[in-house]
Design an enzyme around this catalytic site. Structure first.
Site, PDB file in Angstrom:
ATOM      1  N   SER A 135       0.844  -1.200   0.000  1.00 48.60           N
ATOM      2  CA  SER A 135       0.000   0.000   0.000  1.00 48.60           C
ATOM      3  C   SER A 135       0.879   1.251   0.000  1.00 48.60           C
ATOM      4  O   SER A 135       1.708   1.414  -0.888  1.00 48.60           O
ATOM      5  CB  SER A 135      -0.961  -0.044   1.188  1.00 48.60           C
ATOM      6  OG  SER A 135      -1.980   0.925   1.050  1.00 48.60           O
TER       7      SER A 135
ATOM      8  N   GLU B 208      -9.339  -5.403  -4.345  1.00 47.22           N
ATOM      9  CA  GLU B 208      -8.738  -4.322  -3.555  1.00 47.22           C
ATOM     10  C   GLU B 208      -9.775  -3.426  -2.874  1.00 47.22           C
ATOM     11  O   GLU B 208      -9.672  -3.117  -1.690  1.00 47.22           O
ATOM     12  CB  GLU B 208      -7.846  -3.451  -4.459  1.00 47.22           C
ATOM     13  CG  GLU B 208      -6.599  -4.124  -4.969  1.00 47.22           C
ATOM     14  CD  GLU B 208      -5.453  -4.125  -3.985  1.00 47.22           C
ATOM     15  OE1 GLU B 208      -5.631  -3.607  -2.862  1.00 47.22           O
ATOM     16  OE2 GLU B 208      -4.379  -4.648  -4.330  1.00 47.22           O
TER      17      GLU B 208
ATOM     18  N   HIS C 274      -7.857  -5.456  -0.227  1.00 48.63           N
ATOM     19  CA  HIS C 274      -6.614  -4.745   0.067  1.00 48.63           C
ATOM     20  C   HIS C 274      -6.033  -5.237   1.392  1.00 48.63           C
ATOM     21  O   HIS C 274      -6.733  -5.352   2.390  1.00 48.63           O
ATOM     22  CB  HIS C 274      -6.923  -3.247   0.147  1.00 48.63           C
ATOM     23  CG  HIS C 274      -5.724  -2.365   0.226  1.00 48.63           C
ATOM     24  ND1 HIS C 274      -4.827  -2.228  -0.802  1.00 48.63           N
ATOM     25  CD2 HIS C 274      -5.268  -1.553   1.224  1.00 48.63           C
ATOM     26  CE1 HIS C 274      -3.881  -1.375  -0.460  1.00 48.63           C
ATOM     27  NE2 HIS C 274      -4.118  -0.955   0.774  1.00 48.63           N
TER      28      HIS C 274
END
Length: 515
Positions: A195, A318, A419
């Site tokens: 990330s 995600e 995610h």
């Protein structure tokens, strides 16, 4: 109990770690001076040297940050501005002359959350096999790490840009100078992160200041195009000053302001910005002409990235995490998507945005938020990773992946392969506490096998610059035309050709970059 085999002489002074019989660890190791007082919003400075043995058995302070009940992160240590420390793990049988490959972790958290001491990032599982040294790095985040005050430089007070990036660079220089004393090879340093941490990595891939500091990189779910220009950064600075009740003439007082007040103001701006301008972050790297000379994906596509092997990829779902958290960080409603497109069109009028027909073809059968989640995933993560892979593959081998595995509980919660869900598998820390829901409905045995396969590939990449799998696993070929090979990580690994063909046709080759 600590023993002499954990006594290490660093370039700054001696430290004493801990050996639990499985792995040795050194925690809270200072790599820069405390960034407080006059050093707040300044590039990291070398720490003062010490002569007495420093205790390295406890984590250092975590960079001050908001506590968000929607994101229940166990930071692993108290918060405090004196946070420029790192942690080192090695197997118990590692000796100073071993020259093992090194993996340096940069944590995620939207550039405002997270720490190197999160239980998830405990390095024992990655290092206990004896194959690598693992380092996790704390860096400044939020307003302390990514608020740009450089326009207010005066002879009396100086402010530096991209402080979070500069911190990671300082940690990498520390690794170059010191890791051999822990049994690591400074010539084989793999920088890996997820990330925002991956965003730092893809940014440093094109930063002149990072040349020679790492020999390979792994970027998991990088928001590679979330890098902004100075004018946008200055707008964010003024929003924070407004929340603090300050004007430009008050900036000299900022280094003396209480850190809690700064974090509170920055948090309000952090959540307000993506509502006003969907698809954007308040705090992120900026093109400062120094650490970041230009947009990283643009530079990579011009063949101007550092020629180091790269693993890059994203997760299949995600955006599902952001929907589940009701977070504004990713635009998933039709209104937010339309607002994002309108802003992109205003900023880049020559850019050819996809038509409604193209969107309908690429996301056939999806409507409303379901379509928005697909668009947000691809604009925010998948296409930036593909664009960067296409460019970087001209200068070094690139290995593209997609993480598809999900447990029964994550599917029930409609998170699936969202995610950050790959993180427990990369680290081998599958259950990080009694409240961890990941395996509540089963799947742990399969998950352990998935984790073993990922760790094998990541460790082999750090060792040999090739992500070879376990015996019998498919060969993961570098990304190149026409095959555009992609490793699909699921209950079983498979290698597929050009899985992004439809979205590539939709989004084209022009990079969507907020200015």
């Amino acid at each position: 109990m600590a023993t002499d085999n954990t006594l290490v002489e660093t370039s700054n002074g001696p430290i004493q770690g801990f050996d639990d019989g499985r792995a040795k660890s050194w925690k809270g190791v200072r790599y820069a001076a405390p960034p407080i007082g006059d050093l707040r919003w300044r590039a990291p400075e070398p720490p003062e040297k010490w002569t007495t043995v420093a205790d390295a058995t406890r984590y250092g302070w975590v960079c001050p940050q908001p506590v968000d009940p929607r994101i229940p992160i166990d930071l692993g240590a108290p918060q405090g501005e004196d946070c420029l420390t790192l942690n080192v793990w090695a197997s118990s049988d590692t000796a100073a002359g071993d020259r093992k490959p090194v993996m340096v972790w940069v944590h995620g958290g939207a550039y405002i959350l997270g720490s190197a001491s999160q239980p998830l990032y405990d390095g024992r599982a990655l290092t206990s096999a004896g194959e690598a040294i693992v380092v996790t790095v704390n860096y400044r985040i939020g307003a302390l790490g990514f608020l740009d005050l450089s326009e207010f430089d005066t002879p009396r007070r100086r402010f530096d840009s991209n402080l979070g990036l500069r911190d990671v660079l300082a940690a990498l220089r520390w690794v170059q100078d010191n890791i051999a004393a822990f049994g690591g090879d400074p010539g084989r340093v793999t920088l890996f992160g997820e990330s925002a941490g991956a965003g730092i990595i893809t940014t440093l891939l094109t930063s002149p200041a990072a040349e020679g500091l790492f020999s390979a990189a792994i970027a998991q779910s990088s928001p590679a195009t979330s890098v902004y220009d100075v004018s946008r950064a200055h707008g964010i600075t003024r929003l924070v000053l407004d929340r603090l009740g300050m004007t430009a003439s008050d900036v000299d007082r900022l280094p003396d302001l209480g850190v809690d007040v700064i974090v509170a103001a920055a948090t309000e701006v952090f959540y307000d910005v993506p509502v006003r301008n969907p698809g954007t972050l308040a705090f992120a790297p900026i093109v400062d002409g120094d650490i970041v000379p230009d947009y990283p994906v643009k530079l990579a596509r011009e063949g101007r990235s550092h020629p180091v092997p790269l693993i890059i990829g994203t997760n299949k779902h995600e955006a599902a995490l952001f929907k589940w958290m009701k977070s504004p960080l990713m635009p998933i409603t039709p209104e937010a998507i339309n607002a994002m497109f309108t802003e992109i069109a205003a900023e880049q009028p020559t850019l050819e945005l996809p038509t409604e027909d193209k969107i309908g073809t690429a996301y056939a059968g999806l409507r409303g938020k379901a379509r928005g989640m697909g668009v947000a995933r691809d604009v925010g993560f998948r296409m930036p990773s593909v664009w960067l892979a296409e460019g970087h593959s001209a200068v070094a081998p690139v290995y593209l992946y997609r993480f598809d595995f999900s447990t029964p509980m994550l599917r029930l919660l409609r998170i699936a392969a969202a995610h950050a869900t790959e993180l427990p598998f990369v680290w081998g820390n599958l259950v990080t506490g009694p409240k961890d829901p990941t395996f509540k409905l089963g799947g742990l045995k399969t998950g352990a096998l998935v984790s073993e396969r990922i760790r094998t590939r990541w460790l082999n990449f750090a060792t040999h610059a090739e992500p070879t799998g376990m015996r019998g696993e498919p060969e993961w070929l570098p990304y190149s035309e026409p095959d555009r090979a992609c490793l699909l990580i699921d209950k079983q690994d498979t290698v597929a050709s050009d899985i992004d063909t439809h979205i590539r046709a939709t989004w084209g080759t022009q990079v969507l970059n907020f200015r």
